[in-house]
Motif scaffolding. Sequence first.
Motif, short mmCIF file in Angstrom:
data_model
loop_
_atom_site.label_atom_id
_atom_site.label_comp_id
_atom_site.label_asym_id
_atom_site.label_seq_id
_atom_site.Cartn_x
_atom_site.Cartn_y
_atom_site.Cartn_z
N GLY A 1 65.77 84.44 47.08
CA GLY A 1 64.47 84.62 47.74
C GLY A 1 63.69 83.31 47.84
N CYS A 2 62.55 83.36 48.50
CA CYS A 2 61.77 82.14 48.70
C CYS A 2 60.30 82.49 48.92
CB CYS A 2 62.32 81.38 49.91
SG CYS A 2 61.44 79.86 50.23
N ASN A 3 59.41 81.64 48.37
CA ASN A 3 57.97 81.85 48.56
C ASN A 3 57.35 80.82 49.50
OD1 ASN A 3 58.26 83.75 46.59
ND2 ASN A 3 57.34 82.55 44.95
N ASN A 4 58.19 79.97 50.09
CA ASN A 4 57.63 78.83 50.82
C ASN A 4 57.09 79.15 52.22
OD1 ASN A 4 58.00 77.10 48.74
ND2 ASN A 4 59.36 75.69 49.83
N PHE A 5 57.68 80.09 52.88
CA PHE A 5 57.23 80.49 54.22
C PHE A 5 57.07 79.31 55.20
CE2 PHE A 5 56.13 84.05 51.58
CZ PHE A 5 56.51 85.13 52.36
N CYS A 6 58.15 78.54 55.33
CA CYS A 6 58.14 77.53 56.39
C CYS A 6 57.99 78.31 57.71
CB CYS A 6 59.44 76.74 56.38
SG CYS A 6 59.68 75.92 54.78
N SER A 7 57.22 77.77 58.64
CA SER A 7 56.80 78.62 59.76
C SER A 7 57.94 79.04 60.68
CB SER A 7 55.70 77.93 60.56
OG SER A 7 56.18 76.71 61.06
N TYR A 8 59.07 78.32 60.64
CA TYR A 8 60.20 78.63 61.53
C TYR A 8 61.22 79.55 60.88
CZ TYR A 8 61.94 75.12 58.37
OH TYR A 8 62.25 74.45 57.22
N CYS A 9 61.06 79.86 59.60
CA CYS A 9 62.17 80.39 58.81
C CYS A 9 62.05 81.89 58.51
CB CYS A 9 62.28 79.61 57.51
SG CYS A 9 63.64 80.16 56.48
N ALA A 10 63.18 82.59 58.65
CA ALA A 10 63.19 84.04 58.44
C ALA A 10 63.59 84.41 57.00
CB ALA A 10 64.17 84.68 59.42
N VAL A 11 63.99 83.42 56.21
CA VAL A 11 64.54 83.74 54.88
C VAL A 11 63.58 84.53 53.97
CG1 VAL A 11 65.34 82.69 52.71
CG2 VAL A 11 66.34 81.99 54.87
N PRO A 12 62.31 84.13 53.83
CA PRO A 12 61.45 84.91 52.91
C PRO A 12 61.32 86.37 53.33
CG PRO A 12 60.41 82.82 53.48
CD PRO A 12 61.59 82.97 54.39
N TYR A 13 61.49 86.64 54.63
CA TYR A 13 61.43 88.03 55.11
C TYR A 13 62.77 88.73 54.86
CZ TYR A 13 57.59 85.67 57.43
OH TYR A 13 56.49 84.90 57.66
N GLY B 1 70.24 78.20 45.18
CA GLY B 1 68.90 78.76 45.24
C GLY B 1 68.29 78.32 46.54
N GLN B 2 67.38 79.13 47.08
CA GLN B 2 66.76 78.76 48.35
C GLN B 2 65.94 77.48 48.18
OE1 GLN B 2 67.79 82.01 49.18
NE2 GLN B 2 68.49 80.94 50.98
N VAL B 3 65.24 77.40 47.05
CA VAL B 3 64.51 76.17 46.68
C VAL B 3 64.96 75.88 45.25
CG1 VAL B 3 62.25 75.08 46.52
CG2 VAL B 3 62.60 76.92 48.14
N VAL B 4 66.20 75.46 45.15
CA VAL B 4 66.88 75.43 43.85
C VAL B 4 66.14 74.59 42.80
CG1 VAL B 4 68.46 73.49 44.34
CG2 VAL B 4 69.25 75.38 42.92
N SER C 1 67.63 71.74 47.75
CA SER C 1 66.39 71.33 47.07
C SER C 1 65.29 71.08 48.09
CB SER C 1 66.66 70.09 46.23
OG SER C 1 67.42 69.17 46.94
N ASP C 2 64.07 71.10 47.61
CA ASP C 2 62.92 70.88 48.46
C ASP C 2 62.23 69.60 47.98
OD1 ASP C 2 60.31 70.86 49.55
OD2 ASP C 2 60.35 73.03 49.83
N PRO C 3 62.02 68.64 48.90
CA PRO C 3 61.43 67.35 48.50
C PRO C 3 60.11 67.50 47.73
CG PRO C 3 62.09 67.30 50.80
CD PRO C 3 62.31 68.69 50.33
N ASN D 1 54.91 73.89 58.16
CA ASN D 1 54.47 74.28 56.81
C ASN D 1 55.36 73.68 55.72
OD1 ASN D 1 52.64 75.48 55.07
ND2 ASN D 1 53.80 77.37 54.90
N ARG D 2 55.88 72.49 56.00
CA ARG D 2 56.61 71.75 54.97
C ARG D 2 55.55 70.91 54.26
NH1 ARG D 2 61.65 73.43 53.89
NH2 ARG D 2 62.32 71.33 53.30
N LYS D 3 55.57 70.93 52.92
CA LYS D 3 54.44 70.37 52.18
C LYS D 3 54.67 68.92 51.72
CE LYS D 3 52.07 74.30 52.09
NZ LYS D 3 52.68 75.46 51.53
FE1 SF4 Z 1 62.22 78.86 52.09
FE2 SF4 Z 1 63.96 77.02 52.91
FE3 SF4 Z 1 63.17 78.95 54.58
FE4 SF4 Z 1 61.44 77.04 53.90
S1 SF4 Z 1 63.36 76.75 55.04
S2 SF4 Z 1 61.03 79.24 53.94
S3 SF4 Z 1 62.08 76.62 51.78
S4 SF4 Z 1 64.36 79.20 52.68
#
Ligand code: SF4
Length: 437
Positions: free
Chosen positions: A133-145, A177-180, A228-230, A266-268
């Motif tokens: 799972g993931c809590n980041n909610f990058c605006s283009y990404c469907a993974v958290p959903y 991990g999504q954001v390992v 990993s996430d920078p 929404n990349r931080k």
């Molecule tokens: Fe999470 Fe990666 Fe999707 Fe961003 S791109 S919402 S970090 S899975």
Amino acid sequence: MNKHDSERIAGLLNSLNYKPTAHIIQADIIVLNSCSVRQASEDKAFGLIKNWQQYRNKKKNLIIIVTGCMPGRDKNGVLKEKIKGVDLWFGIDELPMLPKRLGGLDYNFKKDYLSIAPLRQNSAQAFVTIQTGCNNFCSYCAVPYARGRERNRPVRDILTEVKKLATKGCLEITLLGQVVNRYIAPDRKNFNPKNPFKTRDDFAALLWELNQSAGWRKKIKRINFTASDPQYFNEAQIEALKLPSQVNYLHLPAQNGDNAVLKKMNRKYTREQYIKLVKKIRLARPDIALGTDLIVGFCGETKKQFKNTLDFYKKCDFDIAYTAIYSERSGTAAAKAAKAGVKTFQDSIPQLEKKRRWHELQELMEKTTFRKNQKYLDKIVEVMVEKCENGICSGNSGEMKLVQFLGKSNLIGKIVKVKITRPEMWVLRGEISEANV
Ligand code: SF4
């Protein structure tokens, strides 16, 4: 991650006495583990499902199951409505419910997807999920959903799994991990009291635990992790890259090289912060190979913004990039904003222009990769041999570069030293080194 999920699906079906068939036509159950990262993946899934309907004439009781990201993100049932001929449709988190849904009577309910043992294809290499799972909610990404919110696995469970793998002859693990590198141990008390990272960073502390040279741990020769996430990469994690079994490769998704686009995604982090991080990593581990992910043609990306990504690529001097053309995924923040009429989130770059940018970036990557690979000429690299066909063995070096050399199939599953004699763009060709003898 999807590849590893497939191993879990196979593990669960195996425990229900289902066995893989040589040909799809013989199957009683077909499982499609779907991916939603791009429209093209979903189109492919639609095509396959349509094609599989022909087998129903021969097998009246055929069960077609679709799991993975497509059902995971399909909260309002729109996709399901579009796809005909699917018997079971559920997100990967609901995998433990599969036996019940298949009508198994002695069904022993396992609450957690992580508790299902994967059926691994390969005993020398293994994926080990540490987070899902993931809590980041990058605006283009469907993974958290699709996969839900972030859940981290206890250190104790991870170590138990890796111990089992090591005793069965596993040499290489890849932590998933999504954001390992945002891993947060739910059971910090299980870190070794001597662990120097345990008060600094949980992910670095986990790497330290796995890198110890005593007992079963010394059997694991290579440790890799993705993705990993920078924004979470800190000093402790940079130090941990130097631990003895860490591979000489880091996958660090950037997604874009322009600050305004990154913000919209929404990349931080900023491009400057990313470049600074790369410098620090290379200072700690000068020869490390660096890979990234990049998206071109995101909502309203201007030509100048795209040029910034090219310039960013040159500055970071990546070894490899997985480049993608942006395609809007329904349900994401970008898609919702576009639907609500927010101009800046319209998928406005024409497909031809997106493709042109993709090719330009690809060309830069290929040139860079070829140039960077030349430094391996006459060098000896360690290769984890994955296959041998017609007398040619292949596998990845510690830099995750594909290496090929003449050899026999008894080398499969071993780590051997290979001297590189011809470095090409996508493969380093070489010969088995005398250093093995
Ligand atoms: Fe999470 Fe990666 Fe999707 Fe961003 S791109 S919402 S970090 S899975």
